[in-house]
Motif scaffolding. Structure first.
Motif, PDB file in Angstrom:
ATOM      1  N   SER A 188       0.819  -1.198   0.000  1.00  0.00           N
ATOM      2  CA  SER A 188       0.000   0.000   0.000  1.00  0.00           C
ATOM      3  C   SER A 188       0.861   1.260   0.000  1.00  0.00           C
ATOM      4  O   SER A 188       0.746   2.110  -0.886  1.00  0.00           O
ATOM      5  CB  SER A 188      -0.912   0.008   1.228  1.00  0.00           C
ATOM      6  N   SER A 189       1.754   1.385   0.992  1.00  0.00           N
ATOM      7  CA  SER A 189       2.462   2.648   1.205  1.00  0.00           C
ATOM      8  C   SER A 189       3.685   2.802   0.333  1.00  0.00           C
ATOM      9  O   SER A 189       4.120   3.924   0.069  1.00  0.00           O
ATOM     10  CB  SER A 189       2.884   2.761   2.676  1.00  0.00           C
ATOM     11  N   ILE A 190       4.281   1.717  -0.122  1.00  0.00           N
ATOM     12  CA  ILE A 190       5.470   1.812  -0.962  1.00  0.00           C
ATOM     13  C   ILE A 190       5.097   1.545  -2.418  1.00  0.00           C
ATOM     14  O   ILE A 190       5.150   2.436  -3.261  1.00  0.00           O
ATOM     15  CB  ILE A 190       6.561   0.816  -0.507  1.00  0.00           C
ATOM     16  N   ILE A 191       4.669   0.330  -2.721  1.00  0.00           N
ATOM     17  CA  ILE A 191       4.447  -0.057  -4.113  1.00  0.00           C
ATOM     18  C   ILE A 191       3.266   0.698  -4.729  1.00  0.00           C
ATOM     19  O   ILE A 191       3.370   1.259  -5.818  1.00  0.00           O
ATOM     20  CB  ILE A 191       4.263  -1.586  -4.203  1.00  0.00           C
ATOM     21  N   GLY A 192       2.131   0.726  -4.027  1.00  0.00           N
ATOM     22  CA  GLY A 192       0.969   1.426  -4.565  1.00  0.00           C
ATOM     23  C   GLY A 192       1.216   2.916  -4.726  1.00  0.00           C
ATOM     24  O   GLY A 192       0.860   3.518  -5.746  1.00  0.00           O
ATOM     25  N   LEU A 193       1.859   3.532  -3.727  1.00  0.00           N
ATOM     26  CA  LEU A 193       2.121   4.967  -3.796  1.00  0.00           C
ATOM     27  C   LEU A 193       3.132   5.289  -4.892  1.00  0.00           C
ATOM     28  O   LEU A 193       3.001   6.304  -5.593  1.00  0.00           O
ATOM     29  CB  LEU A 193       2.621   5.459  -2.433  1.00  0.00           C
ATOM     30  N   ILE A 194       4.155   4.446  -5.045  1.00  0.00           N
ATOM     31  CA  ILE A 194       5.158   4.661  -6.096  1.00  0.00           C
ATOM     32  C   ILE A 194       4.501   4.595  -7.467  1.00  0.00           C
ATOM     33  O   ILE A 194       4.773   5.432  -8.346  1.00  0.00           O
ATOM     34  CB  ILE A 194       6.284   3.621  -5.993  1.00  0.00           C
ATOM     35  N   LYS A 195       3.642   3.606  -7.689  1.00  0.00           N
ATOM     36  CA  LYS A 195       2.999   3.481  -9.002  1.00  0.00           C
ATOM     37  C   LYS A 195       2.087   4.672  -9.284  1.00  0.00           C
ATOM     38  O   LYS A 195       2.001   5.154 -10.419  1.00  0.00           O
ATOM     39  CB  LYS A 195       2.230   2.164  -9.093  1.00  0.00           C
ATOM     40  N   ARG A 196       1.405   5.163  -8.276  1.00  0.00           N
ATOM     41  CA  ARG A 196       0.597   6.366  -8.477  1.00  0.00           C
ATOM     42  C   ARG A 196       1.485   7.549  -8.860  1.00  0.00           C
ATOM     43  O   ARG A 196       1.174   8.304  -9.789  1.00  0.00           O
ATOM     44  CB  ARG A 196      -0.184   6.685  -7.203  1.00  0.00           C
ATOM     45  N   ALA A 197       2.586   7.718  -8.129  1.00  0.00           N
ATOM     46  CA  ALA A 197       3.484   8.841  -8.405  1.00  0.00           C
ATOM     47  C   ALA A 197       4.120   8.711  -9.786  1.00  0.00           C
ATOM     48  O   ALA A 197       4.208   9.695 -10.533  1.00  0.00           O
ATOM     49  CB  ALA A 197       4.561   8.921  -7.323  1.00  0.00           C
ATOM     50  N   GLN A 198       4.564   7.517 -10.131  1.00  0.00           N
ATOM     51  CA  GLN A 198       5.186   7.323 -11.436  1.00  0.00           C
ATOM     52  C   GLN A 198       4.193   7.549 -12.565  1.00  0.00           C
ATOM     53  O   GLN A 198       4.563   8.062 -13.628  1.00  0.00           O
ATOM     54  CB  GLN A 198       5.803   5.920 -11.518  1.00  0.00           C
ATOM     55  N   ARG A 199       2.952   7.188 -12.359  1.00  0.00           N
ATOM     56  CA  ARG A 199       1.910   7.447 -13.363  1.00  0.00           C
ATOM     57  C   ARG A 199       1.755   8.956 -13.574  1.00  0.00           C
ATOM     58  O   ARG A 199       1.610   9.429 -14.698  1.00  0.00           O
ATOM     59  CB  ARG A 199       0.594   6.829 -12.889  1.00  0.00           C
ATOM     60  N   VAL A 200       1.831   9.721 -12.488  1.00  0.00           N
ATOM     61  CA  VAL A 200       1.722  11.173 -12.587  1.00  0.00           C
ATOM     62  C   VAL A 200       2.937  11.763 -13.298  1.00  0.00           C
ATOM     63  O   VAL A 200       2.818  12.645 -14.151  1.00  0.00           O
ATOM     64  CB  VAL A 200       1.568  11.788 -11.177  1.00  0.00           C
ATOM     65  N   TYR A 201       4.129  11.251 -12.961  1.00  0.00           N
ATOM     66  CA  TYR A 201       5.366  11.839 -13.481  1.00  0.00           C
ATOM     67  C   TYR A 201       5.780  11.277 -14.839  1.00  0.00           C
ATOM     68  O   TYR A 201       6.790  11.695 -15.388  1.00  0.00           O
ATOM     69  CB  TYR A 201       6.492  11.676 -12.460  1.00  0.00           C
ATOM     70  N   GLY A 202       5.013  10.322 -15.396  1.00  0.00           N
ATOM     71  CA  GLY A 202       5.211   9.989 -16.796  1.00  0.00           C
ATOM     72  C   GLY A 202       5.582   8.574 -17.154  1.00  0.00           C
ATOM     73  O   GLY A 202       5.200   8.088 -18.199  1.00  0.00           O
ATOM     74  N   ARG A 203       6.360   7.875 -16.347  1.00  0.00           N
ATOM     75  CA  ARG A 203       6.799   6.520 -16.677  1.00  0.00           C
ATOM     76  C   ARG A 203       6.741   5.634 -15.434  1.00  0.00           C
ATOM     77  O   ARG A 203       7.064   6.071 -14.332  1.00  0.00           O
ATOM     78  CB  ARG A 203       8.230   6.513 -17.235  1.00  0.00           C
ATOM     79  N   ILE A 204       6.342   4.372 -15.633  1.00  0.00           N
ATOM     80  CA  ILE A 204       6.237   3.405 -14.537  1.00  0.00           C
ATOM     81  C   ILE A 204       7.391   2.421 -14.626  1.00  0.00           C
ATOM     82  O   ILE A 204       7.692   1.898 -15.699  1.00  0.00           O
ATOM     83  CB  ILE A 204       4.882   2.680 -14.592  1.00  0.00           C
ATOM     84  N   PHE A 205       8.057   2.173 -13.506  1.00  0.00           N
ATOM     85  CA  PHE A 205       9.229   1.300 -13.497  1.00  0.00           C
ATOM     86  C   PHE A 205       8.882  -0.103 -13.972  1.00  0.00           C
ATOM     87  O   PHE A 205       9.588  -0.697 -14.773  1.00  0.00           O
ATOM     88  CB  PHE A 205       9.838   1.249 -12.090  1.00  0.00           C
ATOM     89  N   THR A 206       7.771  -0.631 -13.491  1.00  0.00           N
ATOM     90  CA  THR A 206       7.370  -1.972 -13.922  1.00  0.00           C
ATOM     91  C   THR A 206       5.891  -2.212 -13.677  1.00  0.00           C
ATOM     92  O   THR A 206       5.306  -1.674 -12.726  1.00  0.00           O
ATOM     93  CB  THR A 206       8.174  -3.059 -13.183  1.00  0.00           C
ATOM     94  N   VAL A 207       5.290  -3.015 -14.548  1.00  0.00           N
ATOM     95  CA  VAL A 207       3.969  -3.564 -14.253  1.00  0.00           C
ATOM     96  C   VAL A 207       4.136  -4.626 -13.174  1.00  0.00           C
ATOM     97  O   VAL A 207       5.241  -5.131 -12.949  1.00  0.00           O
ATOM     98  CB  VAL A 207       3.322  -4.187 -15.508  1.00  0.00           C
ATOM     99  N   SER A 208       3.066  -4.960 -12.495  1.00  0.00           N
ATOM    100  CA  SER A 208       3.116  -6.043 -11.514  1.00  0.00           C
ATOM    101  C   SER A 208       2.981  -7.376 -12.239  1.00  0.00           C
ATOM    102  O   SER A 208       1.972  -7.610 -12.915  1.00  0.00           O
ATOM    103  CB  SER A 208       1.981  -5.891 -10.495  1.00  0.00           C
ATOM    104  N   GLY A 209       3.996  -8.230 -12.108  1.00  0.00           N
ATOM    105  CA  GLY A 209       3.962  -9.501 -12.814  1.00  0.00           C
ATOM    106  C   GLY A 209       2.784 -10.368 -12.437  1.00  0.00           C
ATOM    107  O   GLY A 209       2.331 -11.195 -13.228  1.00  0.00           O
ATOM    108  N   VAL A 210       2.229 -10.147 -11.241  1.00  0.00           N
ATOM    109  CA  VAL A 210       1.137 -10.983 -10.766  1.00  0.00           C
ATOM    110  C   VAL A 210      -0.209 -10.539 -11.319  1.00  0.00           C
ATOM    111  O   VAL A 210      -1.161 -11.316 -11.345  1.00  0.00           O
ATOM    112  CB  VAL A 210       1.111 -10.979  -9.219  1.00  0.00           C
ATOM    113  N   ILE A 211      -0.327  -9.285 -11.768  1.00  0.00           N
ATOM    114  CA  ILE A 211      -1.579  -8.799 -12.339  1.00  0.00           C
ATOM    115  C   ILE A 211      -1.281  -7.648 -13.299  1.00  0.00           C
ATOM    116  O   ILE A 211      -0.917  -6.548 -12.861  1.00  0.00           O
ATOM    117  CB  ILE A 211      -2.608  -8.367 -11.254  1.00  0.00           C
ATOM    118  N   SER A 212      -1.423  -7.912 -14.577  1.00  0.00           N
ATOM    119  CA  SER A 212      -1.184  -6.875 -15.579  1.00  0.00           C
ATOM    120  C   SER A 212      -1.931  -7.234 -16.853  1.00  0.00           C
ATOM    121  O   SER A 212      -2.212  -8.402 -17.122  1.00  0.00           O
ATOM    122  CB  SER A 212       0.311  -6.714 -15.870  1.00  0.00           C
ATOM    123  N   ALA A 213      -2.263  -6.199 -17.621  1.00  0.00           N
ATOM    124  CA  ALA A 213      -2.946  -6.375 -18.905  1.00  0.00           C
ATOM    125  C   ALA A 213      -2.076  -5.790 -20.010  1.00  0.00           C
ATOM    126  O   ALA A 213      -1.351  -4.812 -19.791  1.00  0.00           O
ATOM    127  CB  ALA A 213      -4.310  -5.684 -18.878  1.00  0.00           C
TER     128      ALA A 213
END
Length: 415
Positions: A188-213
């Protein structure tokens, strides 16, 4: 001069996590107020303009304990048009037999049997080539996909033809130990927040291998998953974005997963993650120097700086340990590891980050706030683990021979 060098090491150890916490919190809040807050309730996703066929892909290796539960839940998707492709990747237990039995029970299910263990990336490639749908949703063989998840993921694909992938929101199922509860807060506080921030700032480090489309044409454009990368999810994420496909994060696409609850299992998992990050940096780092890849610079820079921070912490710890045994000169003496004012500041910022993320995540788990108590221990565990795995993983990535097949190993699935 040496005293200044030591002070620089100490300042970097303090200011890097402080700066990143502020970046993640600000990005997460921007994401929440821009997109998340105005979304309808998760149980009533908005109608789509069309409902194209989606292929739900489940690569399996020795998943006899979980595969029936996973596929039975997967078949309950509310999305009206889907097929399920399960890949039995050289399992040595009765996974294959269970999948053949499930074909009779789940009309949407098709099964591919691979004779030998060829790795998750090979299984994903085989399923993608056999898929009838233009969109693929990939989950692990022990995951439980929320019934509305496919709907939320496909929504982004229909929104823009430049969306090549969407990463979902993994949630921890097993919470019976301290490590399990810590990981609830981490996602929640690390992975979820990082993905939200990266989405805002333009690029995401990685999709989640366990759930992605994925959009199938985007995968075809980059050559699908590489079979010689330890973390195929990080690798395909970088290659998609280097080809200027967009990756989005969808927190409503929930997927319930099992995580390690032993120190040995957690170490092996995080070492693999750290090695995967180092591998993609080594393989694509020179390509990122081109001006056309400038939007990936911040993602790569953050990873490089995080590696530098890990080695910085290792040097500080080593000097402190040596100082316990022999008398070091003042220029090399680290007096204590007991938190001083800077440790208190970092602790307060971390707890604020945890609080913000848990408040945001209450949309998806109403009782998640009760894990806040356990998060006081997380900074120490997370920073120690990050430091150790990053240091061990970098030489492993450097020494790994290119083209070596990344095969399955059975992970710790917790209690």
């Amino acid at each position: 001069m040496h005293i200044h060098a030591l002070q620089t090491l100490l300042d970097f150890a303090f200011f890097y996590p402080l700066a990143m916490s502020l970046i993640w919190m600000s990005g997460g809040l921007i994401y929440f107020f821009r997109w998340e807050r105005t979304e309808p309730s998760r149980v009533k996703p908005p109608p789509l303009s069309s409902y194209p066929l989606v292929s739900l892909i489940v690569p399996c290796h020795n998943e006899s304990e979980h595969v029936r539960e996973t596929l039975t839940q997967l078949a309950k998707q509310t999305y009206p048009s889907f097929e399920i492709i399960a890949v039995n990747d050289g399992s040595t237990d009765d996974t294959g037999a269970q999948l053949d039995q499930l074909i009779k029970e789940i009309p949407e299910l098709r099964v591919l049997h691979l004779a030998a263990n060829r790795g998750k990336a090979t299984g994903l490639r085989a399923a993608a080539l056999a898929a009838k749908g233009d969109y693929l949703v990939c989950i692990d063989g022990d995951a439980m996909l929320d019934t509305y998840a496919t709907h939320w993921l496909v929504m982004h694909m229909l929104d823009s033809p430049r969306v090549g992938a969407v990463t979902g929101n993994p949630r921890i199922r097993n919470r019976s130990t301290l490590l399990g509860r810590l990981q609830v807060g981490e996602f929640s506080s690390i992975i979820g927040l990082i993905k939200r921030a990266q989405r805002v700032y333009g690029r995401i480090f990685t999709v989640s291998g366990v759930i992605s489309a994925f959009r199938k044409t985007a995968l075809h454009d980059v050559g699908y998953w590489n079979t010689d990368m330890v973390t195929e999810d990080i690798d395909v994420s970088w290659r998609l974005q280097m080809r200027h496909w967009e990756i989005r994060y969808e927190p409503n696409a929930l997927c319930w997963i099992l995580m390690p609850e032993t120190l040995r299992g957690l170490w092996r998992q995080r070492l693999r993650w750290a090695q995967g990050g180092s591998e993609v940096l080594l393989r694509y780092g020179l390509h990122l120097l081109r001006w056309r890849e400038r939007r990936m610079w911040m993602v790569a820079l953050e990873f490089v700086v995080s590696l530098a921070w890990s080695f910085d912490m290792a040097v500080i710890v080593l000097l402190w340990l040596i100082g316990l045994v022999v008398k070091l000169p003042p220029s090399l003496h680290v007096p204590t590891f007991i938190p001083q004012w800077n440790g208190v500041v970092l602790g307060m910022i971390c707890m604020l980050q945890f609080l913000i993320s848990l408040l945001i995540d209450r949309r998806y788990e109403t009782r998640i706030g009760r894990n806040y108590y356990w998060m006081i221990w997380y900074p120490l565990v997370y920073w120690m683990l990050t430091t150790a795995t990053s240091i061990v993983a970098l030489p492993k990535a450097i020494l790994k021979r290119r083209g070596t097949l990344a095969i399955w190993t059975s992970p710790d699935r917790g209690i």
